[in-house]
Write an enzyme that holds these catalytic residues in place. Sequence first.
Site, short mmCIF file in Angstrom:
data_model
loop_
_atom_site.label_atom_id
_atom_site.label_comp_id
_atom_site.label_asym_id
_atom_site.label_seq_id
_atom_site.Cartn_x
_atom_site.Cartn_y
_atom_site.Cartn_z
N PRO A 87 -71.66 139.29 -31.12
CA PRO A 87 -71.62 137.79 -30.93
C PRO A 87 -72.32 137.21 -29.79
CG PRO A 87 -69.32 138.78 -30.52
CD PRO A 87 -69.85 139.67 -30.98
N GLU A 114 -64.20 145.44 -27.18
CA GLU A 114 -64.65 144.65 -26.30
C GLU A 114 -66.36 144.64 -26.37
OE1 GLU A 114 -62.96 141.51 -24.89
OE2 GLU A 114 -61.74 142.50 -26.41
N ARG A 152 -83.04 141.48 -50.01
CA ARG A 152 -83.40 140.65 -51.15
C ARG A 152 -84.81 140.05 -50.92
NH1 ARG A 152 -83.31 135.43 -50.06
NH2 ARG A 152 -82.74 134.41 -52.44
N ASP A 167 -86.69 129.70 -52.48
CA ASP A 167 -85.41 129.37 -51.60
C ASP A 167 -85.29 128.27 -50.87
OD1 ASP A 167 -83.99 131.65 -52.36
OD2 ASP A 167 -84.18 132.58 -50.41
CL1 6GU Z 1 -72.73 140.43 -34.87
N1 6GU Z 1 -70.20 140.70 -34.36
C1 6GU Z 1 -68.91 140.01 -33.95
N2 6GU Z 1 -67.97 140.96 -33.79
N3 6GU Z 1 -68.78 139.04 -34.38
C2 6GU Z 1 -69.70 138.15 -34.49
C3 6GU Z 1 -71.01 138.67 -35.03
C4 6GU Z 1 -71.48 139.84 -34.74
N4 6GU Z 1 -71.58 137.39 -35.27
C5 6GU Z 1 -71.19 136.43 -35.27
N5 6GU Z 1 -69.73 136.91 -34.88
#
Ligand code: 6GU
Length: 214
Positions: A87, A114, A152, A167
Amino acid sequence: MRFDIATILPDAFTSYLNESIIKRAIDNKLIEVYIHDIRSFSENKHHKVDDIPFGGGAGMVMTPQPLYDCLTHIKTLNPGPVVYMTPQGRKFTQSKAEKLSLKSGLILLCGRYEGIDNRIRETLIDSELSIGDYVLTGGELAAMVILDSVARLIPNVLGKEESHLEDSFSKKLDRKKEYPHYTRPAEFKGKKVPEVLLSGNHKAIADWRKNHLK
Ligand code: 6GU
């Protein structure tokens, strides 16, 4: 294009890879997908892949040895960049999907807990991607999103109509959205398909669609 995915949840990918368009792309040898179980690289007698963080704090950290051995093994097989799913990564977009689809290979590392030991990030990771501003329990769903959206775009993965060229996010349409779609029957539970779409008048249909982009 060759995809290699490193994960501690290899079974999370099996049903997805055995469905529809992605399965057909693999069967037709347009893409290759290999799933690697990080745990199988662990030299720990219990196949442990995580440990408590130095300095304290909540949660567990993915320990470097299994990640190092798994990724260096994959790198002998796949020339592509190693992308860590987290994230904290840069936001994944259609334009990034287009760039990745031009490569001959891609290695995706799925994080859990983590995060991963920072020495792996510094030495073996080429870039970090997030699929959006929310937190998932691991990178597996994000890796599937990236695999799907990149695959795709590879020639012939979609049917011969190549509908990705039209698209909603393609540059051609200037990032405009899609027009409404209808199929048979022409009337369903009292609701009719717009008359113009049945008219065979291609100019009128194109105008209607342009005026109904959303
Ligand atoms: Cl790539 N990993 C995690 N754990 N949470 C996320 C993410 C990735 N992308 C958005 N939320």
